[in-house]
Design an enzyme around this catalytic site. Structure first.
Site, short mmCIF file in Angstrom:
data_model
loop_
_atom_site.label_atom_id
_atom_site.label_comp_id
_atom_site.label_asym_id
_atom_site.label_seq_id
_atom_site.Cartn_x
_atom_site.Cartn_y
_atom_site.Cartn_z
CD1 TRP A 99 -2.00 -2.30 1.74
CD2 TRP A 99 -3.01 -1.24 0.06
NE1 TRP A 99 -3.01 -3.11 1.28
CE2 TRP A 99 -3.65 -2.49 0.25
CE3 TRP A 99 -3.47 -0.40 -0.96
CZ2 TRP A 99 -4.73 -2.90 -0.53
CZ3 TRP A 99 -4.54 -0.82 -1.74
CH2 TRP A 99 -5.16 -2.05 -1.52
CG ASP A 136 -2.87 4.24 4.57
OD1 ASP A 136 -3.83 4.10 5.36
OD2 ASP A 136 -2.75 3.59 3.51
CE LYS A 174 -7.75 -2.34 5.57
NZ LYS A 174 -7.50 -3.69 5.14
#
Lengths: 361, 361
Positions: A103, A172, A196
């Site tokens: 990511w 992030d 999440k």
């Protein structure tokens, strides 16, 4: 299955059962409006209150200073990957990125796609992203430093954040937001897809500091500009009402049932400790990342053979332990221990793991 | 209120009660997975099946030719306002826009913000957007023509779409998608925020023709490019799982309970006819738009005084008729008659309207 399972999915992921039951209970009539929360206007007083309470709760939980604003946007972290450079970089500007996994690399790629100058300040790609790099080579004049606080696919997490000498961190936190208290002052911007630790897929938390808001570029499409969203308290356009509502319930659960982020961290550390102990105590499971970079949230490991991994995953599911298969790019197994995963779930899993070694080890 | 009300909100809006009850019923355990639909992985077989069934159902309902692809994105119509010009316009290109109301004007504004050449091909701004213009002055070489099929705030709707001589129509159908059958061939791209006729806020339907996909510009941020989403069947990133699931249930309701779009249109026409008749038959209510431009979905009108309008709105709510206040930019009253609003709801409303005239007229 007629019963609920323990859900170790990497995201979308487990939600607290209390939250699910509350949603079910009030699904046809939200707070006496005579309408479902799925049907209420985002301009209604009842939703504005729910939104504002959710923001206030997040501010309390994270102890956000007054110069941070909380936004709920759409499009996931992937949308932040381009919003961040579009909002903050002009021609000639440099941004630092640290590449700690899939990511993180994607975030960097999107900034490059826009034609921006990106400086790779650190990377752990050399050893398959199995560690968090320590010697970061920051540029002198970066507009921001981008990090991925927890690497969902690889299973690493920054134990602490590097000092950038005042350059704002843009982080992030999709897979570890609110898993522990964090000192937010070094952060110019935090973003996290909710699916999440925070709620269902479909809403993205953005926390932005005023000085970053002030430097947002002009003439951006309205939906791309953090200023549009900040000026309208996340209501520049219709927000994802239901997803925001569920995030509110999850935050309420963290604050009132768990008792805040310190308590949340204690539970998360205990869950992770038990699982890593189970991995380390058998000469059978092979954890994939360096000990000091181990994630509290995503635990990755391999078994002696691919066949054993397949059996492990399917036998676990038969025991009501779901979602333990590794990401296709890494293989093996991955167990996600997000906030809503209970200690009981981890106990059942480690029991199963012990038993699996006994039979197959 | 302890009972459910009739919900005439403009969006987010009413959902079929059968859909809400189904969500409630399976909220804790989706299709025997032992997990809530809020917790399942978007990569799970069970979600991929739900997504594919939803797409297939939409294709059947709208009779989509094979060269159209169905996408479920995030960010609402407001995100499409910039995605459309970013995907299709290069320097020197022209796009035609028809300005029929607040949202049409916003779509045009976002294209201009990006520095693109926008030609105003038609407008009804001269008379407060109270009609759909008939003489559209298309440019010779437009890349696309942008229309707003139904103007939610003003209460007008294109009775039929203008012929563009082969230039692809790009149409915002947020507030009237699936209210009636539409011949899709002239459309290069259709988009619609779900929160009116299709489901909850948080998902956007995009229907795109292959020739449009083929001309998408390169080097766009991945999340901005229709090609990224099309290549991954709306799973380039984590989709808004729950919202897509609810859209699937709504489409199932249209297909199996209502009987398809022809039946849906009959019901919608009957609802609108009853309401407009109630407005026209008293010398009290003042509909705001020209008869031939009247929307089937959003019915706007004023009462003799602002005080009477306030009383109308609050007395209606006391009778279980919610959401009849007009948009703040127009004032007065607005009743939205989206697919999920029942004939019974309209009957109760027109009964109330008659009674209100008797008492106050």
């Amino acid at each position: 299955m007629t019963e609920r399972i323990h859900n170790f999915n990497a995201g979308p992921a487990a939600l607290p059962i209390q939250v699910l039951e509350r949603i079910r209970e009030e699904l046809l009539n939200f707070q006496g409006t005579g309408m479902s929360v799925l049907e209420i206007s985002h301009r209604s007083a009842v939703f504005e209150r729910a939104l504002n309470e959710t923001v206030a709760r997040l501010r309390r939980l994270m102890r956000l200073p007054d110069d941070y604003q909380v936004l709920f946007l759409q499009g996931g972290a992937s949308t932040q990957f381009y919003m961040v450079p579009m909002n903050f970089l002009s021609a000639g500007d440099v941004a630092d990125y640290v590449d700690t996994g899939t990511w993180a690399a994607k975030a960097m790629k999107e900034a490059k796609l826009l034609g921006h100058q990106v400086h790779l300040a650190g990377s752990s790609e050399d050893r398959k992203y199995s560690y968090i790099p320590e010697n970061i080579n920051f540029s002198r004049d970066a507009v921001y430093v981008h990090l991925t606080s927890n690497n969902t696919i690889e299973g690493t997490q920054w134990p602490e954040f590097p000092s950038t000498g005042g350059v704002p961190l843009v982080v992030d936190m999709s897979s570890d937001a609110l898993c522990r208290p964090v000192e937010v002052k070094p952060f110019g911007l935090i973003y996290a897809g909710a699916q999440k630790n925070l709620g269902p897929a479909g809403v993205t938390l953005v926390i932005i500091r005023q000085d970053m808001l002030d430097r947002v570029k002009v003439n951006l499409p309205s939906m791309v500009s953090y200023q549009s969203h900040a000026a309208k308290n996340s209501m520049y356009n219709t927000p994802p009402v239901f997803a925001v509502y569920v995030v509110g319930l999850v935050l309420q659960w963290i604050e009132e049932t768990i008792g805040g982020l310190e308590a949340m961290e204690r539970i998360n550390r205990e869950k992770a400790a038990r699982l890593y102990e189970a991995l380390d105590s058998h000469n059978f499971y092979r954890p994939l990342v360096e000990k000091k970079s181990r994630s509290l949230m995503n635990v990755t490991f391999r078994l002696p053979t691919v066949d054993l991994e397949k059996e492990f995953v399917s036998e676990a599911l038969a025991e009501g332990l779901g979602g333990v298969k590794g990401h296709r790019s890494v293989g093996g197994c991955r167990v996600s221990l997000y906030n809503a995963v209970t200690l009981e779930a981890v106990r059942d899993l480690t029991g199963f793991m012990k038993e699996f070694v006994r039979r197959r080890g």
